[in-house]
Each structure stands twice: as C-alpha cells, then as structure tokens.
Scaffold this motif. Structure first.
Motif, PDB file in Angstrom:
ATOM      1  N   ARG A   1       0.824  -1.210   0.000  1.00 14.28           N
ATOM      2  CA  ARG A   1       0.000   0.000   0.000  1.00 14.28           C
ATOM      3  C   ARG A   1       0.859   1.261   0.000  1.00 14.28           C
ATOM      4  NH1 ARG A   1      -3.292  -3.091   3.621  1.00 14.28           N
ATOM      5  NH2 ARG A   1      -2.263  -2.103   5.405  1.00 14.28           N
ATOM      6  N   ALA A   2       1.949   1.240   0.769  1.00 15.72           N
ATOM      7  CA  ALA A   2       2.825   2.412   0.814  1.00 15.72           C
ATOM      8  C   ALA A   2       3.480   2.651  -0.543  1.00 15.72           C
ATOM      9  CB  ALA A   2       3.891   2.230   1.898  1.00 15.72           C
ATOM     10  N   GLN A   3       3.952   1.575  -1.203  1.00 15.83           N
ATOM     11  CA  GLN A   3       4.572   1.740  -2.513  1.00 15.83           C
ATOM     12  C   GLN A   3       3.575   2.227  -3.553  1.00 15.83           C
ATOM     13  OE1 GLN A   3       6.260  -2.145  -3.215  1.00 15.83           O
ATOM     14  NE2 GLN A   3       8.208  -1.611  -2.281  1.00 15.83           N
ATOM     15  N   THR A   4       2.353   1.692  -3.503  1.00 16.28           N
ATOM     16  CA  THR A   4       1.330   2.130  -4.448  1.00 16.28           C
ATOM     17  C   THR A   4       1.007   3.610  -4.261  1.00 16.28           C
ATOM     18  OG1 THR A   4       0.383  -0.104  -4.433  1.00 16.28           O
ATOM     19  CG2 THR A   4      -1.001   1.675  -5.271  1.00 16.28           C
TER      20      THR A   4
ATOM     21  N   ALA B   1       1.529   9.185  -6.228  1.00 14.50           N
ATOM     22  CA  ALA B   1       1.925  10.575  -5.978  1.00 14.50           C
ATOM     23  C   ALA B   1       3.007  11.022  -6.958  1.00 14.50           C
ATOM     24  CB  ALA B   1       2.407  10.729  -4.538  1.00 14.50           C
ATOM     25  N   ALA B   2       3.968  10.135  -7.250  1.00 14.86           N
ATOM     26  CA  ALA B   2       5.027  10.479  -8.199  1.00 14.86           C
ATOM     27  C   ALA B   2       4.467  10.690  -9.603  1.00 14.86           C
ATOM     28  CB  ALA B   2       6.085   9.371  -8.207  1.00 14.86           C
TER      29      ALA B   2
END
Length: 443
Positions: free
Chosen positions: A283-286, A291-292
C-alpha cells in the motif's frame, strides 16, 4: 523450739500452671531431630507421638490444622525434624513439645542447606533483577544442556520443531542427577557461553524430589549462570520446584516445554505478521507511485505551457475567439438596427411619407458602413498585436538562432551538447539546422 518458716501451700493444678509458665518463658522455639514412636491420630485430626533417640524420648503434639498440612505420612521408625515450643500438659503433669512444623530429617537437612546458600547468594546480589540479561528478540542458535535420553529433551525438541523449525538447536549432553552432575552442567555451560555460537542457553530437567534436583542447587553452577555472557533460561523440575539455578538464571520457566515456547515464536503467528507487513509495504509503494505520477503529470503540463509553440498557439486561439465574439456582436447589432429600420419603414409606409423614407434610407446607408469600419479597425489592431508577439517569440526561440546560420547539437537521448567535455570520440550526435537535421560522429 523454733518453728519452720512459713511457705505458700500450692495445689497440684497451681503447681503445674507455675511449671508450665516457667517452661514456656524459659525455652525459645526449638528444633529437635529424632525417631517417631507411638504415632496416633484420633478422630479430632490432632497428631500425637514420641520423639526418641537411644537414651531418651519426648512427648509431642501437633494440632489440627497444621497436622493436616504435612507433605508425608508420619509412621513409627521414621526419622524427622520437628520445630515447636516446650509446655506442660497439666492433666498428667508431663512436659511435651507442641509442634508447628514437621518434616523428614533427610530432606530437612537439604532444605536448610538450600535456604542458607540461597540467603548467602541473595545477599551478594546474585539474584537481583537488575543484573539479569534480556532474551534476544529472535533466537537463531540455542544450546540445550540436559540429559540426552530424558523426557525433558524430547519435550523441548518437540515443541521447538512444532513452533519454529528454522531454529538451530545443539543438545549438550550432561548428567542431571548425582554427585558429578553439577560439575558436568557447569562445564557445559561455560563452554557454550565461551564459544560465542549461541544466542541463548537452556538448562532443562524433568521433575523429581529435592534430592533428585540437588545438582542444580550447587553454588559453583549458580555463579557460572550469573557470570554467563549469554542469557540463560532455567527449566528445572515442575512448576512448584525451585532451585538456585532458577534464581540465578535470566529467565525461569515452569517446565522444559514452557521454556521452549518462551524461547521461540510460533511460525503461524510470524507468517500472519509477515503477511500484514507485506500488505502495508504494498500500500505504501502504491501510494508513493501514484503521488510520483501526479507530480510528473503536473510537471509535464507546466513544461508544455512554457513551450514557445504552445504559447503562440494559445495566442492564436485567443485571437480567433475574440474575432468570433466581435463578429457575433456585430451581427446582433446589425439585426437590431435592421429590426428598428423595418419598424420605422412600416411606420413610414403607414404615414405615406416619401420624404421621411428617403431620410431613413440615407441614415441606414450611413449606419451600415460604420460597423464594417469598426470591425476592420479591430481586426487590424489584433493582427498588429499578434505579429508583435510572434516577433517576440521568434527573438527568444532557438529556431531563430538556427536560421541565422547556427546549429543545435543533441545526443541520441535528446540532451543538448554545450561543451566538448560532454562528448567522447566515436559518439554519434544530431545537428539541427534551419531546414533539417544531420547525423554526425565525433572524430
């Protein structure tokens, strides 16, 4: 003739009461060791017997409920250790011991030795909680010091295999009962601690009597446990059994099986924790990727807005939109004027005024020419402004520089070459000229 001195005359009960007071006040709490004889236990639950040796005997009584708390069955011929106070049984005029504690003599001696050594080591701070070492969060290698053939080692290995099969376990064999057991356990403990191989050391033994567990009450072993640089877990006997090794160890477990459960986590719990952590990482990577991408899109839009061609196109669109609005406005005004003229013509026709009609026609011709002139002037003004903006954009455009005879060198990845230090011999470049591109190679 002289008479005898007068004295108080006491009754037998008064004399016995006096003697009882003298006995109870003169003698403190005493310990007596001897052999049981004439043991009786009436329905009241009290216990009566004699304590004797080769030359004498003493009557003893142990009243309920203390007599019901005994951990053994008193029988004639059994050697015991008793604690009580001297008193007088006034009904028979016999003195006796009234007991509050009774134990078998052999175990009692061991118990006294245990308490004395425990008090000594405790006074030295050997059992203080401040000096105990915490167990590592994850034990990778474990040394188990125990009998290789006992039930304790089987229980420990079974629990470890079930809960955490990845743990490396070394069984260091040793006697756990008898005169040589304490020395063997101490030697194995010191060797395991000095090897630097293990994250924790487990001392394990099954249950037994105080005499069976006596090897783990050795002073040298207790000091070796306290001095060990590796955390030591003690699992000696059952939950109610305590040894000096338990007090000196960094952690005491009630049984060997319980010690194994305390040392390693359950693999199923670890699998669930890993799954939760994986989901959180995903979830954090997604979220970070989304955002990027948003930041990249905004940057691309800003770059597109700053491009000269994009700005010129935007001005052209604004000019076209202004022209359409102006034309629409002129058409609306023309329609309104024509409507008014038609209305006026109708009035004139109704009045049959030829002169008025001629005047209105002249005005109509004059008014018809004014909007067209205004539109022409507005279009001319916008064209002049557009040409000025185009000249400004061309002045800052790299294409204008190229048109004056210069060229723009780019690498295959599109980056502009601004210095000879940016290229190497043999590298391919692209040159942008006014009327096209050339492919070059650096010599």
């Amino acid at each position: 003739m002289s008479s005898a001195p007068e004295a108080d005359i006491l009754s037998p009960s008064q004399l016995n009461t006096l003697a009882r007071s003298l006995l109870e006040d003169a003698f403190p709490l005493v310990w007596v060791e001897g052999e049981l004889g004439q043991v009786t236990r009436p329905a009241s639950g009290h216990l009566y017997f004699n304590l004797k040796d080769a030359r004498a005997q003493v009557r003893c009584a142990m009243f309920k409920p203390k007599s019901s708390w005994l951990k053994f069955q008193p029988r004639e011929g059994l050697r015991v250790l008793a604690r009580g106070r001297l008193t007088l049984y006034e009904a028979r005029g016999d003195y006796q011991l009234v007991l509050d504690h009774l134990e078998e003599a052999g175990e009692g001696a061991l118990r006294r030795a245990f308490e004395l050594l425990k008090a000594k080591l405790q006074a030295e701070g050997l059992f203080d909680s401040e000096r105990k070492r915490p167990l590592p969060a994850h034990v990778r290698r474990l040394a188990v010091i125990t009998s290789p053939t006992g039930a304790a080692v089987r229980d420990v290995l079974s629990v470890l295999q079930r809960r955490f099969p990845l743990l490396e376990v070394d069984v260091l064999p040793s006697l756990v009962q008898g005169d040589a057991a304490a020395a063997q356990v101490t030697a194995q403990l010191r060797a395991a601690a000095a090897s630097g191989r293990y994250d924790a050391i487990l001392l394990a033994r099954g249950g037994g009597s105080l005499e069976d567990l006596w090897a783990f009450n050795d002073e040298t072993l207790a000091r070796a446990i306290a001095a060990s640089p590796v955390p030591v877990v003690s699992a000696i006997g059952h939950e109610t059994d305590f040894s000096l090794a338990d007090f000196a160890a960094d952690l005491r477990a009630p049984t060997p099986s319980a010690a194994a459960e305390l040392l390693v986590p359950d693999r199923h719990d670890l699998a669930q924790r890993l799954q939760v952590l994986q989901q959180r990482i995903f979830r954090a990577q997604t979220h970070r990727l989304a955002a990027a991408l948003q930041r990249g899109d905004r940057a691309w839009l800003r770059l597109q807005a700053l491009h000269p061609q994009a700005r010129l196109q935007n001005l052209r669109q604004r000019q076209q939109e202004a022209g359409r609005r102006l034309e629409a406005l002129w058409l609306r005004q023309q329609e309104q004027r024509l409507a008014r003229l038609r209305h006026a013509a109708a009035i004139l026709r109704a009045a049959q005024s030829d002169r008025r009609l001629a005047v209105l026609r002249e005005r109509l011709q004059a008014l018809g020419a004014r909007p067209q002139a205004a539109i022409a002037r507005r279009l001319q003004h916008d064209a002049l402004q557009l040409r000025g903006l185009a000249r400004s954009l061309e002045a800052v455009s790299p294409l204008a520089t190229v048109a004056r005879g210069y060229s723009i060198l780019r690498k295959p990845d599109g980056s502009v070459v601004r210095s000879v230090s940016q290229v190497d011999a043999g590298e391919r470049l692209q040159a942008r000229l006014q009327d096209g591109e050339l492919k070059l190679r650096v010599e």
